[in-house]
Each structure stands twice: as C-alpha cells, then as structure tokens.
Design an enzyme around this catalytic site. Structure first.
Site, short mmCIF file in Angstrom:
data_model
loop_
_atom_site.label_atom_id
_atom_site.label_comp_id
_atom_site.label_asym_id
_atom_site.label_seq_id
_atom_site.Cartn_x
_atom_site.Cartn_y
_atom_site.Cartn_z
NE ARG A 1 6.11 -3.77 7.18
CZ ARG A 1 5.44 -4.21 8.21
NH1 ARG A 1 5.73 -3.79 9.43
NH2 ARG A 1 4.47 -5.10 8.04
CE1 TYR B 1 -2.43 -4.85 -6.72
CE2 TYR B 1 -1.83 -3.26 -8.41
CZ TYR B 1 -1.53 -4.39 -7.66
OH TYR B 1 -0.34 -5.04 -7.86
CG ASP C 1 1.85 0.53 -2.23
OD1 ASP C 1 2.58 -0.47 -2.15
OD2 ASP C 1 0.74 0.53 -2.80
NE ARG D 1 8.87 -4.64 -5.63
CZ ARG D 1 8.79 -5.88 -6.08
NH1 ARG D 1 9.44 -6.86 -5.45
NH2 ARG D 1 8.06 -6.17 -7.12
NE ARG E 1 8.54 -7.74 2.05
CZ ARG E 1 7.83 -8.82 1.75
NH1 ARG E 1 7.75 -9.82 2.61
NH2 ARG E 1 7.19 -8.92 0.59
#
Lengths: 350, 350
Positions: free
Chosen positions: B37, B151, B74, B24, B28
């Site tokens: 973003r 998921y 992702d 990552r 963010r």
C-alpha cells in the site's frame, strides 16, 4: 394528572389518542436548548445543575403537545459517580478518564450514594416534578448494565467494542463482576429516581444489539431480567412502570416480554405488527418510527406516522416514539408535524 | 482445481473439512499489505493497479490455509466508473466528489464500460486467476445496489443515512431510477468478472440492515432478487455461485433464501442453527463468527470456532467466515489460530 395517556397506555388501558414522546426530545435540535447549553458552559455543567436540567427538560413541552417529559441527563451518570471521570469533548462522544481494565479497577467499583454523588439527578427530578405540576408524567432513566459496561471498559464510544468483547470471550468472570455491581447500582438508581418523583422508568440498552445471541443472553438480557425483577415499583395506581428499550432487540422480543417489564421499546428494524404478534399483547410497545423520517417532507412524515399507527393496529398498549433518538440537525417544525399527526390520526380511529 | 472445498460447500456437497475464507482477508492487518500500500501511494492507486491488486490478493494465502481468494478491490468501483470521483482521505472513509442529489445528476448515470473504465478490475481478475493456477477458487464481488446508492447519495459514509432516506420517503421514484441503473451495472459487472475468471460472486449489502422492513423490501431486497435472477452464471460444473451477504439481514433469511442465490452470508447477530432452520437447507450459509473474537485469547478463539461449527451442525453447506470484515488492529497470529481451528475441528467431525 391532567394528561395520563402515557401511563394508561403502559397499563394497556384505552386512551383517547395515542400518547407520544420522543427519545432525546430535549436536545441540540432546539435553539433554546443550545442557548441554555451555552449558558451552562459544558454538557456536564448543564446535566449536573438541577435548575438548568429542569429548564431543558421542559423546553420541548412548550413547543409540542408531548404526552410525557423525560429527565434531561446522561446515561453515564452512574459510572461517573463511581469515580471514572466523565467528560464530553466538544463535537466528540463521552470519555472516561479512568476506564475499567484490570482486576484492581473492578475491585474499586461500588454502588454510588444516590443522595450523595447522584443527588443532582434526584434534585432535578424533584424540581421538574414540581414544575410539571401534574400536566404530564415524568420519565426517569438509566443506561443498561451492558451498555454502561461498554463505556466503562472501552473508555468511550466504540466502533467494534474490542475491549469489552475481548473480556467477554477471554475473562467472562471479570465482566460478570462488573455487570453485577453495575446492576446493583442501576436498581438503586431507578428506585431513588422513583422516590424523587419519576413516574415511569426507562432503561436504555443501547448496545445490546452488537452481541451474538449467546452473548446477548449471557451479558445483557440476564441483567435486564434482574432489574425487571428487583426494581420495587409499587402496586396498583402507585405502580411505576418500567420500559426496556434496546437498539437491535428484535430477535429477543419474546424473552424481553417475559421479564416482567411493563413496556418494551423497539427500534424501526421490526414492524410493530410483528412485535405485537410475537409479544402476544403481554406488554405495552413503545416506538418505532425511523428517526430519519424527520429528514423527509411533512407529507411523508404524516404518511409514515399513519403507517406506524396502522402497523400497531387497534386496541390499547401503544406509546408512539421514534426507534432511536432525535439528531441535532433535525427540524423542530418537522417534529411538530410528527407529534400532531400522532394525535390527529389516532384520535380519528379511537 | 486442487482445493475445491469452497465451491463444493456452496453446492452443498460433502467436504473433507469446512472451507474458510475471511472478509477483508487482504488488508491493513497484514504488514506486507501495508508495505505494498505504501509502495502504491494511495488506496485507489493500489486498487487500480492489476499487478499490485494481485499481489495483495495473494498475500493472506501465503500465510494461512485459506480455501478461497477474493479479488482485492473496493465496493465503490462502479460509482467511481460512473464518474462520481472516488477518493479516500488518509484515515477517513470513501468520498465522492460528485454525489447524486438532483434529477440532472440521476439522468447522467449510465452503466460503465466493463472493459473500459473497469478494465483494471478485469485485468486484476485475469492475472490473479493465472497466478492462483488452480490452487483455490477466486471470488469476485460487488456492492449491492442499495449499498452503492447509500454512498452515491450521501457522498461518503454516514451515521444516519439522512439524504438517501429522505429521498426514499419523499422522492421514491428518483431513488428507484438510481437503483435501477445501478442494478444494471452490478449485473454487467459481476457477469464481466465471471468472464474474466471469477469462480464465485459475492454481493455485499452492507447497509440494507439500516432500513425499516417495508423499506428494506422495497429498496434493497427487490434489487438483490433481480441480480439473483438475471446474473447469467452458467449451468452444471460451469455454474458460478452467487453469495448474498448483508449485515443485519437476519429478519429476511427466508426471503433471501428464495432469491435463487446459491449462498447466503450472515452476520453474527443470528445463530447459524437458527439461520439453517429458517432457510431449510435450501441455500449454503457463509459465516458467522463475531470478528471481535479475534481480539480474544487463542483458547477463546478456538472455543468460539468450535461453537460456530456446532451451531451449523452436521451435513454440507457451510462456508466458515466472519460475520463482518477483519479490522486493521487485528493480530495475524490470531487469524492463523482461527483458520487452523476451522479445519482441525471440522475434519475431526467429518
């Protein structure tokens, strides 16, 4: 004691059937618990009321043939009694109003009075013990020093334990001071629980497994070792066994087996076969069915119970349990299937 | 290739300094990421726009001396392309509009078209590769079959994986059908990524570590083994290395080292010294600093970097990384301290 399977298994003596109890066996998955909880008004009102705590402790024993009762309480009673201000917002985890962040916060920490701030725990144990009337043993418990410190420093639950880990890396001496006084409190707490009637003690190291190995040994294991050494539990038939449970403790089974504890609780991420091999029959093992098994069909539950018993294998020293606690959305009928299967299958092979 | 430390380390060849990249690393915690973003409007709008995905992929390389770039995307692109309808609500995790629950849902699953529904991923790789212009290698990636299935069946993130575990216990054949088609898709996906320019492939088995050992081997490891066997990655200097990462994979290092993968990503719950001993220098190791180290002081970060390098020890085969991804509240200045310390300390001992 009418049913002493649990205590016999912890002494690694032969039993007629494998004893079973379940972490969080008293709790929200039971409608009668939810009714008592509603009557109390809040979780803390329930936990601090000895009569209601006794009632919910006994509820699962009326439904299932469990081989032990465990005090209904919370692992965070000690820091609450230290003045940190515990509360549970509806649908959320625990919160401390006054988390421990500064040297001044640390300096204020002291061992609480076990028959003062924590008298409600001792009163509950005395009452439960009387109500059980020798039917099954009563387990008392505490959070581990590392696990208590996690909540005390983070101020509640955490995904990444950023505050306590930052302290571990940058200010280890401050963290050790917190862990020292917390360990003093845990030892006093479980000793007082023994005096109030607890016949076994379980220490929950819920968050030890989030640490890198060098940190686990420095900040978690070291204090578990001290508890195992300093908890005065008597001798012979008066001896009160100590069980150390830790989620994610599989890498450390050998070291935990050498602490002097009588029992080792393991999660489902290691097979009991491996755990038993690595601990060399030096300690009783408690566990370790994946709690999610209870979401499966009754047939699948029975099959996994059998697999778990076979994984431990023949001979004494096994207390059947889940690898973690029951969840509120679990079906009590499935819990009954599990408990009955443990006795049925283990009696057949005994 | 101007800087091939990362690829050399994966081939276990000598390097002038230990290569480092961070899970990552585009994300963010970087203000420039948050700006891009915001411009995109949503996470999926960002991830499916090759120009913007390229931009955020390159952002950390402008700040830090990282030795590899990793595609910004992702892990859930495959099930989204299968028609499950992926979305990210603000401040929450991923959600699938159409989770897989019934035999009819399973029957509809098919391998997506890599230059159709997933063309945006391949376009992003082609563009990033062109923009990198041989400066550092480009990593492509996929979720593992078990992790994708988590998921797909839960419909999003989960605390206890109750739905997929219930299926594993009660309807294992149905779960295996889901895992089979998902594995076919992962193999096609990483092969297409290689064709589009990815110079290494990472498979994230984020949730394999929630399984009991017998279930890990049946539902996670088996499909990782198939990927390692069937991913056609070329030979010699054309060979595209495969790295298998798994949170909680420490109990299975020996088995993972025998899959034929070139690299093994490990979390911080096992020391690199132990991981290296147990895998016998048969596979490169990637990891494994506790990401929470970045919450500590710069001095503590440098000291933990040194400890991690010393834990791996001398000789080739180490790619420095965290044991899990960076978090949004981490300080970019601390990331720079980490990256620079890896090169400084490893160059000194090279």
């Amino acid at each position: 004691m009418k049913n002493d399977r649990f205590l016999r298994a912890l002494r690694r003596e032969p039993v007629d059937a494998t004893p079973v109890w379940l972490m969080r066996q008293a709790g929200r998955y039971l409608p009668e618990y939810r009714a008592t909880r509603a009557q109390a008004g809040s979780f803390m009102a329930l936990a601090t009321n000895p009569e209601l705590a006794c009632e919910v402790t006994l509820q699962p024993l009326r439904r299932f043939e469990l081989d032990a009762a465990i005090l209904f309480s919370d692992i965070l009673t000690i820091p609450d009694a230290m003045g940190l201000g515990l509360s549970f917002a509806e649908g959320e985890g625990p919160r401390f109003a006054r988390p421990v962040r500064t040297a001044a916060d640390v300096a204020k920490l002291a061992v609480p009075d076990m028959e003062g701030e924590l008298r409600y725990v001792m009163d509950a144990l005395r009452l439960i013990r009387r109500e059980l009337d020798g039917s099954v043993p009563l387990i008392g418990f505490s959070g581990s020093p590392w696990t208590l410190a996690c909540y005390m420093i983070e101020g509640g639950g955490s995904d990444n334990f950023s505050k306590i880990k930052a302290m571990a890396f940058s200010e280890p001496a401050m963290l050790h001071r917190i862990l020292e006084v917390t360990t003093d409190a845990v030892i006093a707490y479980v000793s007082a629980q023994r005096a109030a009637g607890a016949q076994a003690i379980m220490v929950f190291d819920t968050w030890g497994g989030v640490l890198a190995p060098h940190h686990y040994r420095e900040f978690s294991l070291r204090y578990l070792q001290r508890i195992a050494r300093e908890f005065k539990r008597g001798e012979g038939s008066e001896r009160t066994p100590l069980i150390l449970f830790g989620k994610g403790n599989a890498p450390y089974l050998e070291e935990l087996a050498q602490t002097g504890a009588e029992g080792l609780g393991v999660d489902w991420l290691v097979s009991l076969e491996e755990a038993r091999r690595r601990t060399g029959d030096r300690i009783a093992l408690q566990g370790n069915l994946d709690p999610a098994t209870l979401y499966a069909s009754p047939d699948a539950i029975r099959s996994e119970v059998r697999r778990t018993l076979e994984s431990y294998g023949p001979g004494p020293g096994h207390v059947f349990n889940l690898g973690h606690g029951l969840s509120p959305d679990m079906n009590p009928d499935h819990v009954k299937v599990l408990v009955d299967a443990v006795h049925e299958f283990s009696r057949a092979s005994a």
